[in-house]
Design a protein around this motif. Structure first.
Motif, short mmCIF file in Angstrom:
data_model
loop_
_atom_site.label_atom_id
_atom_site.label_comp_id
_atom_site.label_asym_id
_atom_site.label_seq_id
_atom_site.Cartn_x
_atom_site.Cartn_y
_atom_site.Cartn_z
N TRP A 118 -19.84 -24.77 -9.05
CA TRP A 118 -18.54 -24.23 -9.46
C TRP A 118 -17.80 -25.25 -10.32
O TRP A 118 -17.45 -26.33 -9.86
CB TRP A 118 -17.73 -23.91 -8.21
CG TRP A 118 -16.49 -23.09 -8.43
CD1 TRP A 118 -16.20 -22.32 -9.52
CD2 TRP A 118 -15.40 -22.96 -7.53
NE1 TRP A 118 -14.99 -21.71 -9.35
CE2 TRP A 118 -14.48 -22.08 -8.14
CE3 TRP A 118 -15.12 -23.49 -6.28
CZ2 TRP A 118 -13.27 -21.72 -7.52
CZ3 TRP A 118 -13.93 -23.14 -5.67
CH2 TRP A 118 -13.02 -22.26 -6.29
N ILE B 170 -19.93 -17.61 -8.77
CA ILE B 170 -20.57 -18.35 -7.69
C ILE B 170 -21.04 -17.44 -6.56
O ILE B 170 -22.20 -17.50 -6.13
CB ILE B 170 -19.61 -19.44 -7.15
CG1 ILE B 170 -19.12 -20.33 -8.29
CG2 ILE B 170 -20.31 -20.25 -6.07
CD1 ILE B 170 -20.24 -20.93 -9.14
N MET B 171 -20.16 -16.59 -6.07
CA MET B 171 -20.52 -15.73 -4.94
C MET B 171 -21.70 -14.82 -5.26
O MET B 171 -22.67 -14.77 -4.47
CB MET B 171 -19.31 -14.91 -4.49
CG MET B 171 -19.58 -14.08 -3.24
SD MET B 171 -18.10 -13.25 -2.61
CE MET B 171 -17.83 -12.05 -3.91
N THR C 150 -15.72 -19.21 -12.12
CA THR C 150 -15.00 -18.26 -11.28
C THR C 150 -15.77 -17.99 -10.00
O THR C 150 -16.93 -17.59 -10.04
CB THR C 150 -14.78 -16.93 -12.03
OG1 THR C 150 -14.13 -17.19 -13.27
CG2 THR C 150 -13.91 -15.99 -11.21
N TRP C 151 -15.12 -18.19 -8.88
CA TRP C 151 -15.77 -18.02 -7.59
C TRP C 151 -16.27 -16.58 -7.40
O TRP C 151 -17.44 -16.35 -7.10
CB TRP C 151 -14.80 -18.41 -6.47
CG TRP C 151 -15.20 -17.93 -5.11
CD1 TRP C 151 -14.60 -16.98 -4.36
CD2 TRP C 151 -16.33 -18.39 -4.34
NE1 TRP C 151 -15.27 -16.80 -3.17
CE2 TRP C 151 -16.33 -17.66 -3.13
CE3 TRP C 151 -17.32 -19.33 -4.56
CZ2 TRP C 151 -17.29 -17.85 -2.15
CZ3 TRP C 151 -18.28 -19.52 -3.57
CH2 TRP C 151 -18.26 -18.78 -2.39
N GLN D 14 -9.63 -26.04 -8.94
CA GLN D 14 -9.03 -25.64 -7.68
C GLN D 14 -9.59 -26.47 -6.53
O GLN D 14 -10.34 -26.00 -5.69
CB GLN D 14 -9.26 -24.15 -7.43
CG GLN D 14 -8.75 -23.27 -8.55
CD GLN D 14 -9.07 -21.82 -8.31
OE1 GLN D 14 -8.80 -21.29 -7.24
NE2 GLN D 14 -9.62 -21.16 -9.30
N GLN E 93 -25.02 -16.87 -5.51
CA GLN E 93 -25.50 -17.29 -4.20
C GLN E 93 -26.02 -16.10 -3.40
O GLN E 93 -27.02 -16.22 -2.68
CB GLN E 93 -24.37 -18.00 -3.44
CG GLN E 93 -24.01 -19.35 -4.03
CD GLN E 93 -22.92 -20.06 -3.24
OE1 GLN E 93 -22.09 -19.42 -2.60
NE2 GLN E 93 -22.91 -21.38 -3.30
N ALA F 39 -19.02 -28.28 -6.01
CA ALA F 39 -17.98 -28.01 -7.00
C ALA F 39 -17.78 -29.28 -7.81
O ALA F 39 -17.88 -30.39 -7.30
CB ALA F 39 -16.68 -27.60 -6.31
N ASN G 263 -9.86 -25.45 -2.80
CA ASN G 263 -10.73 -24.37 -2.36
C ASN G 263 -12.21 -24.76 -2.32
O ASN G 263 -13.06 -23.93 -2.05
CB ASN G 263 -10.57 -23.15 -3.29
CG ASN G 263 -9.20 -22.53 -3.18
OD1 ASN G 263 -8.59 -22.57 -2.12
ND2 ASN G 263 -8.71 -21.96 -4.26
N THR G 264 -12.53 -26.01 -2.59
CA THR G 264 -13.93 -26.37 -2.76
C THR G 264 -14.73 -26.32 -1.46
O THR G 264 -15.94 -26.35 -1.49
CB THR G 264 -14.06 -27.77 -3.37
OG1 THR G 264 -13.39 -28.71 -2.52
CG2 THR G 264 -13.47 -27.80 -4.75
N THR H 171 -14.50 -26.08 -11.57
CA THR H 171 -13.19 -25.62 -11.14
C THR H 171 -12.15 -26.73 -11.15
O THR H 171 -12.48 -27.91 -11.09
CB THR H 171 -13.28 -25.03 -9.72
OG1 THR H 171 -11.99 -24.57 -9.31
CG2 THR H 171 -13.76 -26.08 -8.72
N VAL I 231 -17.61 -23.70 -1.20
CA VAL I 231 -18.76 -23.77 -2.10
C VAL I 231 -19.57 -25.01 -1.77
O VAL I 231 -19.02 -26.06 -1.46
CB VAL I 231 -18.30 -23.83 -3.57
CG1 VAL I 231 -19.51 -23.82 -4.50
CG2 VAL I 231 -17.40 -22.64 -3.88
#
Length: 238
Positions: A208, A196-197, A191-192, A212, A200, A222, A215-216, A210, A219
């Protein structure tokens, strides 16, 4: 820079929680139906579709504190029954939740390839651990069912239910780094916003896991499979 520690999220990162949740929920529903604790005419599959929709619909209210955990559980269960023309004889969700918690660990199986990845980290003598939100008792039962203690020490398992913080608070990652003494840690999560957020923001490297793909770009790294994850982790530790 080589990392000296790798930590994983638990649900939907090392195993397929969505699959486990569905199977455990269906078994719990069937048991209550057989006992007569649920009345009405919908099928288990019809009910589960409504139940999962209610889980997703009210998750935000639980996450931001508008609903307590018990209120969230009651609301998603009773409303899903109502939308299917069904009824809980007891009028609450406690029996269902007890069964759900009981059956979830029995369906837990590591993602294919995860065992080899964990063994590779162990062979490279990389500190390996878990950082997960959730209740201590249930998360520990999942960890045991997945046999994660074959590769991960209990001293490097961090569960929000036993900590003063929970993800996405970056303090979780600062605390873990301080307690383990690692210098260059890396976190793997699905989950971003939760994984991940904050990792970081705490100065960790992060990967990540994922589906998705669109949306990579937000990041640094991914991956979309355990095979890709394995290769990327090896590049960090060798």
């Amino acid at each position: 820079m080589k990392v000296d520690a790798v930590f994983f999220d638990l649900d939907n990162t090392v195993y397929d929680y969505e699959r486990v949740f569905r199977l455990a929920a269906l078994q719990s529903f069937a048991e209550l139906w057989k006992k007569g604790d649920i009345t009405g005419g919908a099928s288990a599959e019809q009910w589960f579709r409504r139940f999962k929709a209610c889980c997703d619909r009210f998750w935000g209210e639980y996450e931001n504190g508008k609903l307590s955990r018990s209120a969230y559980q009651k609301k998603r269960f009773l409303l899903s029954l109502k939308e299917c023309g069904m009824l809980s004889v007891s009028g609450d969700a406690s029996s269902f939740e007890q069964l759900l918690r009981h059956y979830i660990p029995s369906y837990c199986v590591l993602f294919a390839g995860m065992e080899g990845l964990l063994q590779a980290l162990k062979d490279h003598q990389i500190l390996t651990g878990i950082i997960t939100n959730g209740e201590e008792e249930l998360q520990k039962k999942k960890i045991k069912a997945l046999s994660l203690d074959d590769w991960i020490s209990t001293e490097t398992v961090f569960i929000s239910g036993t900590m003063p913080f929970e993800k996405p608070d970056p303090q979780v990652f600062y605390l873990v780094q301080k307690q383990t003494g690692c210098k260059h840690p890396l976190y793997v999560g699905d989950t971003w916003l939760l994984d991940i957020m904050p990792a970081q923001n705490a100065g960790w490297d992060a990967i990540w896991m994922t589906t998705q793909s669109e949306n990579t770009g937000i990041v640094g790294h991914a991956v979309f499979s355990i095979c890709q994850l394995h290769k990327l982790l090896i590049s960090y530790i060798e």
